[in-house]
Design a protein around this motif. Structure first.
Motif, PDB file in Angstrom:
ATOM      1  N   ARG A 162       0.847  -1.195   0.000  1.00  0.00           N
ATOM      2  CA  ARG A 162       0.000   0.000   0.000  1.00  0.00           C
ATOM      3  C   ARG A 162       0.882   1.245   0.000  1.00  0.00           C
ATOM      4  NH1 ARG A 162      -2.824   0.165   4.773  1.00  0.00           N
ATOM      5  NH2 ARG A 162      -3.706   2.118   4.016  1.00  0.00           N
ATOM      6  N   PRO A 163       0.507   2.243  -0.789  1.00  0.00           N
ATOM      7  CA  PRO A 163       1.324   3.459  -0.887  1.00  0.00           C
ATOM      8  C   PRO A 163       1.678   4.055   0.469  1.00  0.00           C
ATOM      9  CG  PRO A 163      -0.426   3.506  -2.508  1.00  0.00           C
ATOM     10  CD  PRO A 163      -0.626   2.254  -1.707  1.00  0.00           C
ATOM     11  N   GLU A 164       0.715   4.072   1.411  1.00  0.00           N
ATOM     12  CA  GLU A 164       0.975   4.694   2.719  1.00  0.00           C
ATOM     13  C   GLU A 164       2.176   4.025   3.394  1.00  0.00           C
ATOM     14  OE1 GLU A 164      -1.921   3.672   1.668  1.00  0.00           O
ATOM     15  OE2 GLU A 164      -3.183   5.471   1.592  1.00  0.00           O
ATOM     16  N   GLU A 165       2.121   2.666   3.385  1.00  0.00           N
ATOM     17  CA  GLU A 165       3.196   1.941   4.061  1.00  0.00           C
ATOM     18  C   GLU A 165       4.522   2.088   3.337  1.00  0.00           C
ATOM     19  OE1 GLU A 165       2.373  -2.147   5.377  1.00  0.00           O
ATOM     20  OE2 GLU A 165       0.290  -1.436   5.348  1.00  0.00           O
ATOM     21  N   LEU A 166       4.446   1.973   2.020  1.00  0.00           N
ATOM     22  CA  LEU A 166       5.691   2.061   1.238  1.00  0.00           C
ATOM     23  C   LEU A 166       6.360   3.409   1.443  1.00  0.00           C
ATOM     24  CD1 LEU A 166       4.658   0.295  -2.088  1.00  0.00           C
ATOM     25  CD2 LEU A 166       6.265  -0.528  -0.379  1.00  0.00           C
ATOM     26  N   THR A 167       5.533   4.475   1.444  1.00  0.00           N
ATOM     27  CA  THR A 167       6.110   5.806   1.626  1.00  0.00           C
ATOM     28  C   THR A 167       6.785   5.909   2.986  1.00  0.00           C
ATOM     29  OG1 THR A 167       4.214   6.593   0.377  1.00  0.00           O
ATOM     30  CG2 THR A 167       5.598   8.262   1.378  1.00  0.00           C
ATOM     31  N   LEU A 215       2.452  11.513  -4.363  1.00  0.00           N
ATOM     32  CA  LEU A 215       2.791  12.930  -4.202  1.00  0.00           C
ATOM     33  C   LEU A 215       2.139  13.457  -2.935  1.00  0.00           C
ATOM     34  CD1 LEU A 215       2.374  14.308  -7.823  1.00  0.00           C
ATOM     35  CD2 LEU A 215       4.459  14.288  -6.447  1.00  0.00           C
ATOM     36  N   HIS A 216       0.880  13.070  -2.796  1.00  0.00           N
ATOM     37  CA  HIS A 216       0.103  13.510  -1.648  1.00  0.00           C
ATOM     38  C   HIS A 216       0.732  13.024  -0.340  1.00  0.00           C
ATOM     39  CE1 HIS A 216      -3.466  15.267  -0.052  1.00  0.00           C
ATOM     40  NE2 HIS A 216      -3.712  14.195   0.680  1.00  0.00           N
ATOM     41  N   LEU A 217       1.313  11.832  -0.404  1.00  0.00           N
ATOM     42  CA  LEU A 217       1.928  11.265   0.796  1.00  0.00           C
ATOM     43  C   LEU A 217       3.328  11.829   1.052  1.00  0.00           C
ATOM     44  CD1 LEU A 217       0.838   7.573   0.209  1.00  0.00           C
ATOM     45  CD2 LEU A 217       0.071   9.040   2.079  1.00  0.00           C
ATOM     46  N   LYS A 271      11.395  12.225   0.036  1.00  0.00           N
ATOM     47  CA  LYS A 271      12.031  11.027   0.587  1.00  0.00           C
ATOM     48  C   LYS A 271      12.899  10.339  -0.443  1.00  0.00           C
ATOM     49  CE  LYS A 271       8.626  10.479   4.128  1.00  0.00           C
ATOM     50  NZ  LYS A 271       7.275  10.088   4.430  1.00  0.00           N
ATOM     51  N   VAL A 272      12.390  10.261  -1.663  1.00  0.00           N
ATOM     52  CA  VAL A 272      13.178   9.630  -2.732  1.00  0.00           C
ATOM     53  C   VAL A 272      14.443  10.451  -2.989  1.00  0.00           C
ATOM     54  CG1 VAL A 272      13.183   8.909  -5.149  1.00  0.00           C
ATOM     55  CG2 VAL A 272      11.134   8.598  -3.778  1.00  0.00           C
ATOM     56  N   VAL A 273      14.287  11.780  -2.977  1.00  0.00           N
ATOM     57  CA  VAL A 273      15.461  12.632  -3.205  1.00  0.00           C
ATOM     58  C   VAL A 273      16.494  12.384  -2.100  1.00  0.00           C
ATOM     59  CG1 VAL A 273      16.311  15.009  -3.346  1.00  0.00           C
ATOM     60  CG2 VAL A 273      14.194  14.369  -4.497  1.00  0.00           C
TER      61      VAL A 273
END
Lengths: 243, 669
Positions: free
Chosen positions: B9-14, B53-55, B60-62
């Motif tokens: 899930r995006p939330e967890e991955l972020t 983007l919203h998350l 973080k990636v940068v």
């Protein structure tokens, strides 16, 4: 291309010289004319290499490179990657294929919505094939529906795909062909072409188009002359003119 | 839901992306997996990009990219760099918010570091990502004026790596706008290098064509420099590419040739090349993606305002082809907009084009396009209607009126007057403006549609373009309207509103408002009466504007209003006379008639003389008094000097006026 030019040039010479009446050309005359056409070995080798590379015969290409000294116009390692993607789609591992394409070049699927949609569609088809109906539905809703909203023609294709779920006996339903192997092959060749294009490589090998031109030129010549024709492309045998 | 699914899930991955930054040094394989998963989720998927983007995933990636870059060698570090660069590139692809986030996180500087890596894969990843970023309008312009920047760009452009030269070309395309920038790039030899790249790979060829167009656009100096390369070889190369087998290459080559033709009429002037351009661009419409989307816009830029090219397009059946293209299938926004604009351009001039347009079923498509989601499509549909309604042929007019009567156009068009985009409103106003002029049948349809209320509303807008076009539409609606029509418009508009429009801050609005009044008082005594209500509010405003303005167009319309009022009964004439020559000796106002008669604008002169002709109409009881007042003011003498005016209109009107004066004076003596 230089071979092509030569062959065509020779034909157009003939066509011009025989424009007035239907001329008969004997086998001897014909063979003599053909022997006047000089074709460089390197050009032939390049055409063969182009065929091997485009079709993805990576080991053959490597061997051929060593034996003939012909350098491929593309890094042979990329062929392996491309073939791995193709095989993944053909064997139904679409998710795997997508990851591989993205590793190869992330732009391909980001800038090619149609291809991306078709891969996602194939993914859903595989889920349905494996009876994972619930997952398929969820996937359609989460991944495919937003694409359908972005593009009318995707929506139509999506509806067709979802229709698979409505039939008990999918092999006999009107949209059953989506489950065919041919659908996998179609998607695989679409990915293959996109990867080749992203590598600035023509997506079709040159040999078939050369043969197409041969047929075209013969058809044109048929109106003007009787000559030893090549009817069987696989043997390239000159057939005696029927007079 | 399966357990494995939840971990994606995006939330967890972020969250795990954020937690992972600290562990980069340790060479975390897990982090690499998470990063790769995120990348694979967002590629090609706009919805997912927005979710991430919203998350707040981008910063973080940068951070991961930076720590991986700083941690030095190691294959995991390199993989992290490649994966994070790819993810950032994808965020910047196709979503404006994504580009903004990538820019805000300062990714450009870090990604640039990748270009000097010895690892080809890292260089590729960096170059691809940066190219995505520079393809967006949101990214800042690259400053060529700084010497170091220019050096760096040349370094990129001369690189052996295709992705890097592509990046250089995108930077040029993105940032080359002013003629100074074009000159700097030319002087640095960029054009020559780009021409060599035309012989490179497919991608290099395309990006090079894009950049060439950017450097030579509207700049005849760069064009001649380009054409001079290798004695014109560069130009002939592009002419060849126009027939390339790749649609995108064909499009870009066509665009280049159009740009060259625009900058200097000396090159690309042969009609055959232009016909070919027209044909190729028309055929490109059928191609998917960018070639098909942009081809119609290139076509519009080629033929805009060039009647000879309209004729050429007509001769190769472009109108027919476009119409059948529009009718055959569903067409997406941008392409639909483009095709409608081409049709609008072609139909703006040639009656034959309108003929073909009307005889196809394409008006239905236009009607639907008026309701399209995309504002630009709605504008294009309005523009089409504007062009079609220019027709002067009865047959077409009747056909068109027939369509309008079906209300499939009128209702959506009137609805567009309330559109949320003011550009759409203006386009709709212009269409209505053209449709209602001079054709009773059409006028009635619009009068009955509640359109007038909307127009009046818009004529109160703060936006002066809206105000102008709204008043213009009302003016045209008033033109030759019947009594009921005129009453309807005026009661909606009200006299006080009209008076304030006459005194608008914008001269163009004043002009249209005066023209509206002119149409109102055109040949109908009842309407002239309306000029005198509320102490002659409207007439006072007209006279005031005529006296004070220095804009000739405003004077002209004002004088025509006074002339039309002077065509009324004796009282009306007297009223006009008061404005002409006030009873008290008022030098400024008497000066304005004299001044207008001396004007170099013959239309203004004509308007004044028409007015005098109406004031001196022999059958009117008080005419002789007016003639002697005019004589006393020196105006008759002034007219006599104009008897041989080179403008025929002026000359004949002067003779009529003087002839009437003579008759009146003979009768009274």
């Amino acid at each position: 291309m230089s071979v092509l030019g030569l062959v065509l040039g020779q034909f157009s010479d003939l066509i011009e010289s025989m424009a007035t009446s239907k001329k008969v050309i004997t086998r001897e005359e014909w063979e003599k004319k053909l022997s006047d056409v000089k074709i460089r070995k390197e050009d032939m080798n390049k055409l063969v290499m182009n065929f091997l590379v485009t079709e993805g015969y990576v080991e053959a290409a490597e061997k051929f490179r060593l034996e003939s000294g012909t350098e491929p116009d593309i890094d042979l390692a990329t062929i392996t990657d491309r073939m791995a993607v193709k095989t993944a789609v053909q064997s139904g591992n679409v998710e795997d294929a997508i990851e591989k394409v993205n590793d190869l070049n992330p732009e391909i699927l980001d800038t090619n919505p149609e291809l991306f949609f078709h891969l996602q569609q194939q993914r859903m088809i595989e889920l349905i094939r494996n009876g994972r109906v619930e997952e398929a539905l969820e996937f359609a809703q989460e991944e495919l529906a937003p694409r359908g909203e972005e593009n009318q023609s995707f929506l139509e294709e999506l509806e067709k795909t979802v229709a698979l779920l409505a039939f008990e006996d999918v092999s006999n339903c009107p949209v059953g062909d989506l489950l065919d192997m041919s659908q996998r092959l179609k998607t695989a060749s679409e990915v293959n072409a996109a990867i080749l294009t992203s590598q600035s490589h023509e997506k079709d090998p040159k040999l078939p188009s050369l043969l197409k031109m041969l047929i075209w030129a013969q058809n044109l010549l048929d109106e003007k002359a009787v000559y030893p024709r090549i009817n069987d492309l696989s043997s390239a045998k000159l057939e005696d003119p029927a007079v | 839901m399966p357990a494995s699914k939840t971990s994606n899930r995006p939330e967890e991955l972020t969250e795990r992306l954020g937690a992972g930054v600290a562990s980069v040094d340790a060479g975390s394989e897990t982090l690499l997996k998470v990063l790769r998963e995120v990348k694979n989720q967002i590629i090609g998927n706009k919805t997912k990009k927005l979710t991430y983007l919203h998350l707040g995933a981008v910063p973080k990636v940068v951070s991961i990219l930076v720590s991986a870059l700083d941690s030095g060698d190691g294959s995991t570090a390199a993989s992290l760099v490649v994966q994070s660069a790819a993810a950032l590139g994808s965020f910047a692809c196709g979503v404006d918010a994504g580009v903004q986030a990538v820019l805000d996180a300062g990714a450009v500087t870090h990604l640039t570091r990748l270009l000097s890596s010895p690892d080809e894969k890292v260089v590729d990843a960096g170059a691809r990502s940066l190219r995505m970023i520079f393809q967006s309008k949101l990214s800042p312009k690259y400053d060529y004026l700084q010497e170091n920047n220019m050096k760096f760009l040349l370094l990129l452009l001369n690189s052996e790596n295709e992705n890097v030269t592509d990046l250089a070309a995108s930077i040029i395309t993105h940032s080359c706008e002013s003629s100074t920038e074009q000159k700097i790039l030319c002087d640095a030899g960029v054009l020559e290098r780009l021409v060599t790249l035309l012989e490179g790979s497919l991608c290099q060829r395309d990006s090079s064509l894009d950049s060439i167009a950017a450097i030579i656009r509207n700049n005849s100096e760069s064009v001649s420099r380009f054409v001079g390369i290798d004695n014109g070889k560069a130009l002939s190369c592009i002419v060849e590419l126009m027939k390339d087998r790749y649609p995108r290459t064909r499009l870009l080559a066509c665009v280049c040739l159009i740009v060259i033709g625009h900058a200097s009429s000396f090159y690309v002037q042969e009609p055959e090349i232009k016909t070919k351009l027209i044909l190729i661009l028309t055929e490109l419409l059928e191609e998917s993606g960018r070639p098909g989307d942009e081809a119609p816009f290139a076509l519009v830029s080629l033929i805009a305002n060039k009647e000879d090219l309209h004729k050429q397009a007509l001769s190769v059946n472009v109108v027919e082809k476009l119409c059948s293209f529009l009718c055959q299938a569903h067409i997406d926004g941008k392409r639909l907009q483009g095709v409608l604009l081409v049709l609008a351009e072609l139909c703006s001039n040639l009656e034959k084009c309108r003929d073909q347009f009307m005889s196809s079923k394409v008006l239905n498509v236009v009607a639907d396009a008026l309701k399209h989601d995309c504002p630009n499509v709605r504008i294009a549909a309005c523009t089409c209607l504007t062009s079609i309604s220019r027709s002067v042929k009865d047959l077409l007019q009747n056909l068109f009126a027939g369509y309008l009567a079906k209300e499939s156009i009128v209702i959506p068009l009137v609805l567009l007057l309330q559109d949320s985009s003011s550009d759409v409103q203006v386009a709709a106003l212009k269409a209505i403006c053209n449709i209602v002029v001079d054709f009773m049948a059409r006028k009635t349809i619009f009068l009955q549609s509640g359109c007038v209320k909307q127009l009046v509303q818009l004529s109160k807008s703060m936006d002066c373009t809206l105000r102008l076009n709204a008043v213009w539409a009302l003016r045209n609606m008033m033109f030759h309207a019947d009594k009921i029509g005129k009453e309807g418009i005026l009661s909606e508009l009200t006299e006080s509103m009209l008076a304030s429009l006459i005194c608008d801050s914008e001269p163009h609005v004043q002009e249209q408002a005066l023209a509206l009044v002119r149409n109102l008082v055109d040949g109908c005594t009842d309407s002239i009466e309306r000029m005198f209500v509320e102490d002659g509010m409207i007439l006072n405003a007209v006279a005031r504007q005529v006296r004070l303005t220095s804009v000739p167009e405003v004077c002209i319309q004002g004088m025509f209003v006074l002339g039309n009022v002077a065509a009324g009964n004796d009282a009306h004439k007297e009223a006009v006379m008061t404005y002409f020559l006030p009873p008290k000796k008022d030098e400024i106002s008497s000066a304005f008639i004299t001044r207008f008669l001396q004007s170099t604008d013959s239309l203004l002169q004509t308007a004044v003389i028409w007015c005098i002709v109406n004031l001196t109409y022999p059958d009117s009881p008080s005419s002789s008094a007016r003639v002697s007042r005019l004589r006393d003011a020196g105006i008759i003498a002034q007219l006599k000097n104009m008897i041989n005016n080179p403008c025929l209109d002026v000359k004949y009107r002067v003779r009529t006026a003087l002839g009437q004066c003579t008759i009146i004076e003979q009768n009274s003596s």
